[in-house]
Design a protein around this motif. Sequence first.
Motif, short mmCIF file in Angstrom:
data_model
loop_
_atom_site.label_atom_id
_atom_site.label_comp_id
_atom_site.label_asym_id
_atom_site.label_seq_id
_atom_site.Cartn_x
_atom_site.Cartn_y
_atom_site.Cartn_z
N SER A 26 0.84 -1.21 0.00
CA SER A 26 0.00 0.00 0.00
C SER A 26 0.87 1.26 0.00
N GLN A 27 1.92 1.23 0.80
CA GLN A 27 2.85 2.37 0.83
C GLN A 27 3.54 2.54 -0.52
N CYS A 28 3.78 1.43 -1.18
CA CYS A 28 4.44 1.45 -2.49
C CYS A 28 3.57 2.18 -3.52
N VAL A 29 2.25 1.95 -3.46
CA VAL A 29 1.33 2.64 -4.38
C VAL A 29 1.42 4.15 -4.14
N ALA A 168 9.16 -0.72 -8.61
CA ALA A 168 8.93 -0.01 -7.34
C ALA A 168 8.82 -1.00 -6.18
N VAL A 169 8.13 -2.12 -6.42
CA VAL A 169 7.96 -3.14 -5.37
C VAL A 169 9.29 -3.81 -5.05
N SER A 170 10.08 -4.08 -6.08
CA SER A 170 11.35 -4.81 -5.88
C SER A 170 12.32 -4.03 -4.99
N PHE A 178 4.12 -9.93 -7.22
CA PHE A 178 2.77 -10.02 -7.79
C PHE A 178 2.83 -10.79 -9.11
N MET A 179 1.84 -11.65 -9.29
CA MET A 179 1.80 -12.51 -10.47
C MET A 179 0.47 -12.32 -11.21
#
Length: 222
Positions: A26-29, A168-170, A178-179
């Motif tokens: 959520s923080q990543c978004v 961004a997630v990595s 996420f897949m």
Amino acid sequence: MPLKWVFNWQPNAGSIVNSQILNEVSQCVESINGVKEGRWKATLTFYKPMIRDQALAAELPRDFLGVSLPEQPNKYYFILRGHKIVLEADSSIQLIMEKLQSYKSRFALNFEGFQYQLGDFQLRVGKVAPTHSENLRGIVMEVEYLPISSLEKSRQIMEEFVDIWQDAVSKRSLPGHFMHIEPNFSDYGLADYYTSQHTAVQYAHVMHQLIASVQAVQAARN
């Protein structure tokens, strides 16, 4: 209607899904300028046949799912994955089924969380948990591209956005990723123009992936 891709969180081998990962996602978004707009919720129900005549048992579908979606509150969707069938019905069908007692809800899962606006994209990130329980079973994400309704015409821009998102997630070094595995929509008789039936089919497939990953974790423990 705008098209969307539905993703599920695939934990790394030996790791499990937890609320900390959900918070980080959520923080990543928000870190890529996603603006929080409010909550969303979808529900997926597993049905089992109420068998009165055992001779008919083999004829009744076992893999029978019902899906309610927030963007279509007056509709209800049925998916028979084994038969590659998706049906749209009025939401009142749930009451009719209850009265007929032909199928009974075995258990239901809620997909719920927050919705974010990011330019022409809308993201929904949420947890997967059984109804009446806070027990986290997984994490899902919807990526919706608002200007286009064609699966093929939007593919390149969706893939480019997903690359930015995965990057961004990595950077957060989370134990998983996420897949997105796109179902073969034509198997269900669905065309290139996106509809809510496409979304319902994606949720059925995501559910299948979630069950497989839970079983893999349990097998590893044993």
